[in-house]
Every structure is written in C-alpha cells, then in structure tokens.
Scaffold this active site. Sequence first.
Site, PDB file in Angstrom:
ATOM      1  N   ASP A  12       0.807  -1.236   0.000  1.00  0.00           N
ATOM      2  CA  ASP A  12       0.000   0.000   0.000  1.00  0.00           C
ATOM      3  C   ASP A  12       0.837   1.281   0.000  1.00  0.00           C
ATOM      4  O   ASP A  12       0.339   2.347   0.366  1.00  0.00           O
ATOM      5  CB  ASP A  12      -0.986   0.040   1.188  1.00  0.00           C
ATOM      6  CG  ASP A  12      -2.143  -0.919   0.994  1.00  0.00           C
ATOM      7  OD1 ASP A  12      -2.374  -1.354  -0.151  1.00  0.00           O
ATOM      8  OD2 ASP A  12      -2.813  -1.242   1.986  1.00  0.00           O
ATOM      9  N   LYS A  15       3.143   1.216  -5.075  1.00  0.00           N
ATOM     10  CA  LYS A  15       3.905   0.572  -6.167  1.00  0.00           C
ATOM     11  C   LYS A  15       3.103   0.525  -7.462  1.00  0.00           C
ATOM     12  O   LYS A  15       3.652   0.693  -8.544  1.00  0.00           O
ATOM     13  CB  LYS A  15       4.285  -0.877  -5.792  1.00  0.00           C
ATOM     14  CG  LYS A  15       5.227  -1.003  -4.611  1.00  0.00           C
ATOM     15  CD  LYS A  15       5.613  -2.445  -4.370  1.00  0.00           C
ATOM     16  CE  LYS A  15       4.462  -3.358  -4.051  1.00  0.00           C
ATOM     17  NZ  LYS A  15       3.773  -3.022  -2.786  1.00  0.00           N
ATOM     18  N   VAL A  17       0.785   2.611  -8.442  1.00  0.00           N
ATOM     19  CA  VAL A  17       0.741   3.974  -8.997  1.00  0.00           C
ATOM     20  C   VAL A  17       2.081   4.278  -9.682  1.00  0.00           C
ATOM     21  O   VAL A  17       2.129   4.804 -10.805  1.00  0.00           O
ATOM     22  CB  VAL A  17       0.437   5.007  -7.881  1.00  0.00           C
ATOM     23  CG1 VAL A  17       0.329   6.406  -8.447  1.00  0.00           C
ATOM     24  CG2 VAL A  17      -0.833   4.630  -7.120  1.00  0.00           C
ATOM     25  N   LYS A  37       3.423  -8.660 -13.202  1.00  0.00           N
ATOM     26  CA  LYS A  37       3.149  -8.757 -11.754  1.00  0.00           C
ATOM     27  C   LYS A  37       3.261 -10.256 -11.512  1.00  0.00           C
ATOM     28  O   LYS A  37       2.281 -11.003 -11.616  1.00  0.00           O
ATOM     29  CB  LYS A  37       1.735  -8.225 -11.454  1.00  0.00           C
ATOM     30  CG  LYS A  37       1.278  -8.423 -10.022  1.00  0.00           C
ATOM     31  CD  LYS A  37       1.619  -7.269  -9.107  1.00  0.00           C
ATOM     32  CE  LYS A  37       1.177  -7.563  -7.673  1.00  0.00           C
ATOM     33  NZ  LYS A  37       1.501  -6.481  -6.728  1.00  0.00           N
ATOM     34  N   SER A  41      -1.485 -11.712  -4.864  1.00  0.00           N
ATOM     35  CA  SER A  41      -2.501 -12.239  -3.952  1.00  0.00           C
ATOM     36  C   SER A  41      -3.541 -11.142  -3.794  1.00  0.00           C
ATOM     37  O   SER A  41      -3.191  -9.963  -3.726  1.00  0.00           O
ATOM     38  CB  SER A  41      -1.868 -12.614  -2.612  1.00  0.00           C
ATOM     39  OG  SER A  41      -1.196 -11.508  -2.055  1.00  0.00           O
ATOM     40  N   ASP A  54      -3.759  -4.950  -9.936  1.00  0.00           N
ATOM     41  CA  ASP A  54      -2.462  -4.314 -10.245  1.00  0.00           C
ATOM     42  C   ASP A  54      -2.009  -4.702 -11.652  1.00  0.00           C
ATOM     43  O   ASP A  54      -1.525  -3.868 -12.430  1.00  0.00           O
ATOM     44  CB  ASP A  54      -1.372  -4.770  -9.252  1.00  0.00           C
ATOM     45  CG  ASP A  54      -1.629  -4.298  -7.838  1.00  0.00           C
ATOM     46  OD1 ASP A  54      -2.707  -3.730  -7.581  1.00  0.00           O
ATOM     47  OD2 ASP A  54      -0.750  -4.512  -6.979  1.00  0.00           O
ATOM     48  N   GLU A 116       6.196  -5.313 -11.214  1.00  0.00           N
ATOM     49  CA  GLU A 116       5.769  -4.848  -9.883  1.00  0.00           C
ATOM     50  C   GLU A 116       5.890  -5.988  -8.883  1.00  0.00           C
ATOM     51  O   GLU A 116       5.376  -7.098  -9.107  1.00  0.00           O
ATOM     52  CB  GLU A 116       4.317  -4.332  -9.891  1.00  0.00           C
ATOM     53  CG  GLU A 116       3.955  -3.774  -8.505  1.00  0.00           C
ATOM     54  CD  GLU A 116       2.497  -3.383  -8.299  1.00  0.00           C
ATOM     55  OE1 GLU A 116       1.779  -3.133  -9.277  1.00  0.00           O
ATOM     56  OE2 GLU A 116       2.093  -3.328  -7.116  1.00  0.00           O
ATOM     57  N   ALA A 118       5.388  -7.313  -4.725  1.00  0.00           N
ATOM     58  CA  ALA A 118       4.225  -7.379  -3.828  1.00  0.00           C
ATOM     59  C   ALA A 118       4.774  -7.118  -2.435  1.00  0.00           C
ATOM     60  O   ALA A 118       5.887  -7.555  -2.118  1.00  0.00           O
ATOM     61  CB  ALA A 118       3.558  -8.746  -3.901  1.00  0.00           C
ATOM     62  N   GLY A 119       4.027  -6.384  -1.623  1.00  0.00           N
ATOM     63  CA  GLY A 119       4.531  -6.067  -0.287  1.00  0.00           C
ATOM     64  C   GLY A 119       5.776  -5.195  -0.381  1.00  0.00           C
ATOM     65  O   GLY A 119       5.855  -4.301  -1.215  1.00  0.00           O
TER      66      GLY A 119
HETATM   67  N1  LIG Z   1      -0.971   8.897  -5.388  1.00  0.00           N
HETATM   68  C1  LIG Z   1      -2.105   8.306  -5.051  1.00  0.00           C
HETATM   69  N2  LIG Z   1      -3.303   8.893  -5.291  1.00  0.00           N
HETATM   70  C2  LIG Z   1      -4.455   8.305  -4.940  1.00  0.00           C
HETATM   71  N3  LIG Z   1      -4.549   7.099  -4.347  1.00  0.00           N
HETATM   72  C3  LIG Z   1      -3.393   6.470  -4.081  1.00  0.00           C
HETATM   73  C4  LIG Z   1      -2.120   7.032  -4.408  1.00  0.00           C
HETATM   74  N4  LIG Z   1      -1.172   6.156  -4.012  1.00  0.00           N
HETATM   75  C5  LIG Z   1      -1.808   5.112  -3.483  1.00  0.00           C
HETATM   76  N5  LIG Z   1      -3.141   5.293  -3.510  1.00  0.00           N
HETATM   77  C6  LIG Z   1      -4.182   4.373  -3.039  1.00  0.00           C
HETATM   78  O1  LIG Z   1      -3.626   3.597  -1.970  1.00  0.00           O
HETATM   79  C7  LIG Z   1      -3.851   2.216  -2.184  1.00  0.00           C
HETATM   80  C8  LIG Z   1      -2.538   1.460  -2.205  1.00  0.00           C
HETATM   81  O2  LIG Z   1      -1.741   1.878  -3.304  1.00  0.00           O
HETATM   82  P1  LIG Z   1      -1.088   0.810  -4.275  1.00  0.00           P
HETATM   83  O3  LIG Z   1      -2.134  -0.163  -4.705  1.00  0.00           O
HETATM   84  O4  LIG Z   1      -0.368   1.540  -5.354  1.00  0.00           O
HETATM   85  O5  LIG Z   1      -0.077   0.090  -3.269  1.00  0.00           O
HETATM   86  P2  LIG Z   1       0.941  -1.081  -3.596  1.00  0.00           P
HETATM   87  O6  LIG Z   1       2.227  -0.693  -2.992  1.00  0.00           O
HETATM   88  O7  LIG Z   1       0.920  -1.336  -5.060  1.00  0.00           O
HETATM   89  O8  LIG Z   1       0.345  -2.348  -2.780  1.00  0.00           O
HETATM   90  P3  LIG Z   1       0.483  -3.937  -3.105  1.00  0.00           P
HETATM   91  O9  LIG Z   1       1.555  -4.455  -2.201  1.00  0.00           O
HETATM   92  O10 LIG Z   1      -0.883  -4.462  -2.767  1.00  0.00           O
HETATM   93  O11 LIG Z   1       0.802  -4.123  -4.547  1.00  0.00           O
HETATM   94  C9  LIG Z   1      -4.641   2.085  -3.489  1.00  0.00           C
HETATM   95  O12 LIG Z   1      -5.992   1.855  -3.139  1.00  0.00           O
HETATM   96  C10 LIG Z   1      -4.508   3.378  -4.186  1.00  0.00           C
HETATM   97  O13 LIG Z   1      -5.680   3.727  -4.869  1.00  0.00           O
HETATM   98  C1  LIG Z   2      -2.471  -8.442  -0.327  1.00  0.00           C
HETATM   99  C2  LIG Z   2      -1.555  -7.236  -0.367  1.00  0.00           C
HETATM  100  N1  LIG Z   2      -2.250  -6.127  -0.955  1.00  0.00           N
HETATM  101  C3  LIG Z   2      -0.282  -7.522  -1.132  1.00  0.00           C
HETATM  102  N2  LIG Z   2      -0.638  -7.878  -2.486  1.00  0.00           N
HETATM  103  C4  LIG Z   2       0.586  -8.583  -0.476  1.00  0.00           C
HETATM  104  C5  LIG Z   2       1.325  -8.029   0.713  1.00  0.00           C
HETATM  105  C6  LIG Z   2       2.242  -9.057   1.316  1.00  0.00           C
HETATM  106  C7  LIG Z   2       2.978  -8.556   2.513  1.00  0.00           C
HETATM  107  C8  LIG Z   2       3.817  -9.615   3.118  1.00  0.00           C
HETATM  108  C9  LIG Z   2       4.537  -9.113   4.343  1.00  0.00           C
HETATM  109  O1  LIG Z   2       5.623  -8.550   4.238  1.00  0.00           O
HETATM  110  O2  LIG Z   2       3.993  -9.242   5.442  1.00  0.00           O
HETATM  111 MG   LIG Z   3       0.287  -2.950  -6.091  1.00  0.00          MG
END
Ligand SMILES: Nc1ncnc2c1ncn2[C@@H]1O[C@H](COP(=O)(O)OP(=O)(O)OP(=O)(O)O)[C@@H](O)[C@H]1O
Ligand SMILES: C[C@H](N)[C@H](N)CCCCCC(=O)O
Ligand SMILES: [Mg+2]
Length: 224
Positions: A12, A15, A17, A37, A41, A54, A116, A118-119
């Site tokens: 979150d 990544k 974005v 990707k 999960s 993603d 991309e 994950a985590g």
């Molecule tokens: N710059 C941004 N503007 C608006 N929303 C954002 C922004 N960055 C992140 N978010 C919101 O925060 C959430 C998490 O962002 P994102 O999905 O990019 O995280 P991630 O690092 O890819 O997570 P994952 O490990 O699940 O792949 C998403 O719901 C996204 O819509």
């Molecule tokens: C489901 C979540 N949004 C991600 N895709 C997976 C995040 C795994 C995190 C693992 C960890 O470090 O604990």
């Molecule tokens: Mg992501």
Amino acid sequence: MKAYFITGTDTDSGKTVVTQAVLQHLADKGLKTLAMKPVASGCDWDGTRWINADATNARRHMTLDCDYGLTNPFAFEPAIAPHIAAQEADVSLSLEDMLQHFERLVALNPDVIVVEGAGGWLLPLSDQLMMPEFVKAINAEVILTVGMKLGCLNHAMLTEQAIFSSSVPITGWITNQPSVEPMARSEQNLDTLKQRMASSHLGSISFDANWQNLALGHLINLPD
Ligand SMILES: Nc1ncnc2c1ncn2[C@@H]1O[C@H](COP(=O)(O)OP(=O)(O)OP(=O)(O)O)[C@@H](O)[C@H]1O
Ligand SMILES: C[C@H](N)[C@H](N)CCCCCC(=O)O
Ligand SMILES: [Mg+2]
C-alpha cells in the site's frame, strides 16, 4: 532489453501507482514496454481465471500486448502474504518457473519490462525462495516507492540498505502520497530522505483519487 523492478517501503505504499507512472514515462519516450506482476494475492474470478487489479492496471499502460497469463502467471484469491496463498492453493513457487515466465515476455522483444513486486523488498515466495532472488536473476534495476507517511524514513533507509545487501542495482526512489491528507511536515521529511538516501530521488507523485486515469509519466525522471 532492460527490466525495472518496482518495490516499495511496504504494501500500500503506491507501487501500482509508480508502476503506471514508469510505464507511461517509458511510453512517452517511444519505448516498447511490457508489464509483469509475477505473483499476485488478492484476485477476482472473471469466469475463467483469477485476475489481479495491479496487473490489469499495468497492462493498460504497456505499449506491447500479451496474454494476461504472461503478465501475471501466479494469481491467488486471498489478499494475504503470497507464499501463504500459494501454499493454500498447493502451488510451489520456484525460481525456475518464474524465470521461464519472464523469458516468455523477453521473447516478445520489448525494450523494457516493468515488474511490480508485492509487499516490500523482503518478500517470501516459499520456504526456499525470496523475491530478491528473482529480481537478481532477471538483472533488473530497482525503483523504490516511498509511501509518504510517518515511519517512511526508517522504512526507506532500511529498504535501500537491504537492496544494496542483495547486490541489486537501484535506479532511485520515487515518493508517493498514498492518502488524501499529506503527512505532517511532508517537505521536511522529503528533505531528510534526500539527505540520507544514497540513491537518487526520481520524482514525486501526489494524491489524486483519479490516478488510474491520469498521465503521470512527466512526474518522474529516469536516466536513459
Ligand atoms: N498517489 C495516489 N493517489 C491516490 N490514491 C493512491 C495514491 N497512491 C496510493 N493510492 C491508493 O492507496 C492504495 C494502495 O496503493 P497501491 O495499490 O499503489 O499500493 P501497492 O504498494 O501497489 O500495494 P500492493 O503491495 O498491494 O501491490 C490504493 O488503493 C490506491 O488507490
Ligand atoms: C495483499 C496485499 N495487498 C499484497 N498484495 C501482499 C502483501 C504481502 C505482505 C507480506 C509481508 O511482508 O507481510
Ligand atoms: Mg500494487
């Protein structure tokens, strides 16, 4: 052929974005791109297969086309740690299989593959395998997404150190604001990161609820 691996200070952090921004930036430069990707999960059943948001989003911003399964070969339903999701689905994630899937993308002759994670950086994939081994094996350069929230200084510096310890090159880091309210003293935190991080700051992405439909490529700067 070049590969970028997008990691983050945490799940979150933004990544997905940043992956979009990097794909758009490369497309603006006229490069042929594919997205991956490898392990997701948190997937939805589309009637035929598990689909991850993603992966779907990244596919909208790549300039070449390929089957969904090449972008996201390992897709698991529950939004949990991927190695646990894989175990529950009776799937064993091996470096060999992951490399084979990556090579299928390479065979489509892109200039750049954007992968991309994950985590965060140290993501287990099985009892034997961690994600950095895959990143190393595909000779990717890492782009670190720093989710700007309290605690990000420690997470960003630890992650950069861990990437160096994995002997994987870092292109740099991109700051992203993942919540509507910016963190308190956001500018001072950015200054601290600039002072303390060894790699380059490649750009900043602000919060915008409509991010999926925005052109973000101009917000970052990647070396040629
Ligand atoms: N710059 C941004 N503007 C608006 N929303 C954002 C922004 N960055 C992140 N978010 C919101 O925060 C959430 C998490 O962002 P994102 O999905 O990019 O995280 P991630 O690092 O890819 O997570 P994952 O490990 O699940 O792949 C998403 O719901 C996204 O819509
Ligand atoms: C489901 C979540 N949004 C991600 N895709 C997976 C995040 C795994 C995190 C693992 C960890 O470090 O604990
Ligand atoms: Mg992501």
